[in-house]
Design a protein around this motif. Sequence first.
Motif, PDB file in Angstrom:
ATOM      1  N   LEU A   1       0.845  -1.240  -0.031  1.00 22.85           N
ATOM      2  CA  LEU A   1      -0.064  -0.005   0.062  1.00 22.85           C
ATOM      3  C   LEU A   1       0.865   1.317  -0.032  1.00 22.85           C
ATOM      4  CD1 LEU A   1      -2.705  -0.930   2.638  1.00 22.85           C
ATOM      5  CD2 LEU A   1      -2.974  -0.972   0.089  1.00 22.85           C
ATOM      6  N   GLU A   2       0.881   2.101  -0.897  1.00 26.03           N
ATOM      7  CA  GLU A   2       1.576   3.170  -1.269  1.00 26.03           C
ATOM      8  C   GLU A   2       2.825   3.062  -0.753  1.00 26.03           C
ATOM      9  OE1 GLU A   2      -0.748   6.130   0.862  1.00 26.03           O
ATOM     10  OE2 GLU A   2      -2.461   5.742  -0.214  1.00 26.03           O
ATOM     11  N   GLY A   3       3.665   2.056  -1.331  1.00 29.57           N
ATOM     12  CA  GLY A   3       4.972   1.806  -1.030  1.00 29.57           C
ATOM     13  C   GLY A   3       5.285   1.115   0.197  1.00 29.57           C
TER      14      GLY A   3
ATOM     15  N   VAL B   1       0.984  -7.106   9.459  1.00 30.40           N
ATOM     16  CA  VAL B   1       1.936  -6.610  10.232  1.00 30.40           C
ATOM     17  C   VAL B   1       2.941  -5.771   9.176  1.00 30.40           C
ATOM     18  CG1 VAL B   1       3.997  -6.945  11.713  1.00 30.40           C
ATOM     19  CG2 VAL B   1       1.990  -8.532  11.785  1.00 30.40           C
ATOM     20  N   LYS B   2       3.193  -4.397   9.467  1.00 28.71           N
ATOM     21  CA  LYS B   2       3.881  -3.612   8.636  1.00 28.71           C
ATOM     22  C   LYS B   2       5.336  -4.004   8.852  1.00 28.71           C
ATOM     23  CE  LYS B   2       4.434   1.185   7.490  1.00 28.71           C
ATOM     24  NZ  LYS B   2       4.241   2.436   7.671  1.00 28.71           N
ATOM     25  N   SER B   3       5.925  -4.292   7.683  1.00 24.81           N
ATOM     26  CA  SER B   3       7.410  -4.361   7.421  1.00 24.81           C
ATOM     27  C   SER B   3       8.113  -3.305   7.612  1.00 24.81           C
ATOM     28  CB  SER B   3       7.547  -5.287   6.067  1.00 24.81           C
ATOM     29  OG  SER B   3       8.823  -5.718   5.910  1.00 24.81           O
ATOM     30  N   ARG B   4       9.289  -3.547   7.999  1.00 26.42           N
ATOM     31  CA  ARG B   4      10.214  -2.569   8.218  1.00 26.42           C
ATOM     32  C   ARG B   4      10.931  -2.238   6.744  1.00 26.42           C
ATOM     33  NH1 ARG B   4      12.410  -5.094  13.369  1.00 26.42           N
ATOM     34  NH2 ARG B   4      13.400  -6.279  12.123  1.00 26.42           N
ATOM     35  N   VAL B   5      10.848  -3.138   5.866  1.00 30.55           N
ATOM     36  CA  VAL B   5      11.184  -3.009   4.524  1.00 30.55           C
ATOM     37  C   VAL B   5      10.062  -2.320   3.589  1.00 30.55           C
ATOM     38  CG1 VAL B   5      11.640  -4.438   2.327  1.00 30.55           C
ATOM     39  CG2 VAL B   5      12.204  -5.304   4.530  1.00 30.55           C
ATOM     40  N   VAL B   6      10.585  -1.270   2.692  1.00 32.39           N
ATOM     41  CA  VAL B   6       9.750  -0.579   1.983  1.00 32.39           C
ATOM     42  C   VAL B   6      10.092  -1.144   0.496  1.00 32.39           C
ATOM     43  CG1 VAL B   6       9.638   1.591   3.438  1.00 32.39           C
ATOM     44  CG2 VAL B   6      11.461   1.220   1.622  1.00 32.39           C
ATOM     45  N   LEU B   7       8.958  -0.940  -0.309  1.00 36.70           N
ATOM     46  CA  LEU B   7       8.881  -1.507  -1.636  1.00 36.70           C
ATOM     47  C   LEU B   7      10.236  -1.206  -2.613  1.00 36.70           C
ATOM     48  CD1 LEU B   7       7.230  -3.243  -3.571  1.00 36.70           C
ATOM     49  CD2 LEU B   7       6.006  -1.171  -4.650  1.00 36.70           C
ATOM     50  N   SER B   8      10.588   0.060  -2.264  1.00 37.85           N
ATOM     51  CA  SER B   8      11.915   0.384  -2.939  1.00 37.85           C
ATOM     52  C   SER B   8      13.266  -0.270  -2.679  1.00 37.85           C
ATOM     53  CB  SER B   8      12.110   2.060  -2.944  1.00 37.85           C
ATOM     54  OG  SER B   8      12.291   2.196  -1.449  1.00 37.85           O
TER      55      SER B   8
ATOM     56  N   ASP C   1      11.016  -8.070  -8.924  1.00 37.91           N
ATOM     57  CA  ASP C   1      10.746  -9.062  -9.860  1.00 37.91           C
ATOM     58  C   ASP C   1      10.336 -10.359  -9.429  1.00 37.91           C
ATOM     59  OD1 ASP C   1      12.062  -7.204 -11.514  1.00 37.91           O
ATOM     60  OD2 ASP C   1      14.048  -8.200 -11.706  1.00 37.91           O
ATOM     61  N   TYR C   2      10.513 -10.650  -8.096  1.00 35.25           N
ATOM     62  CA  TYR C   2       9.918 -11.848  -7.311  1.00 35.25           C
ATOM     63  C   TYR C   2       8.634 -11.810  -6.942  1.00 35.25           C
ATOM     64  CZ  TYR C   2      14.724 -13.289  -8.603  1.00 35.25           C
ATOM     65  OH  TYR C   2      15.854 -13.591  -9.360  1.00 35.25           O
TER      66      TYR C   2
END
Length: 178
Positions: free
Chosen positions: A30-32, A42-49, A54-55
Amino acid sequence: MKDIDWSEAPDGTTHFWPGLFLLDGWYKVLEGDVWVYDNGWVKSRVVLSDINTDYLIKRPESWGGETHPPVGTVCEVRLTCSDLWGKARIKYITKTTCVFVYVFEDDPDELEEYSVATCYLKFRPIKTPEQLALEEREKITDEMYGFTRVKMIPAEVDIQREVCDDLYTAGYRLTGEK
């Protein structure tokens, strides 16, 4: 990679990750921001960028049958030269080629994968139980109408069809004896 059964995805799922660097499982983007499903979102500490997308496999859009089905869709497929439809999961599809796996109800572990020129295939969504019940009802009331039909003026034909439908609703069925 295992086949993804999107029917098992939790509400809100937008993606699936096949378990390379992150955990194998359901994700919501959601929005990155990346959310992981672990008995709840659960919100991850990783962001989409920060990840190689690709996976990250996007959930297929709902498909109504008017175009080629998206990858991951379970639908019915048949060769254009055949009348037999089979349930299949689409693994890859382009304008020229389709790879699909037949899904067998009695043995879900048995897989038969095919690669066929897309122009030789027809696709349709799997009918819902309600659609199947309606088709069965129409077939039976048509048989009843054909069995009871006599020459009538058009307005009376409509009444006779309504009577056959009412008889079906009341539980009456043809016995097969004419």
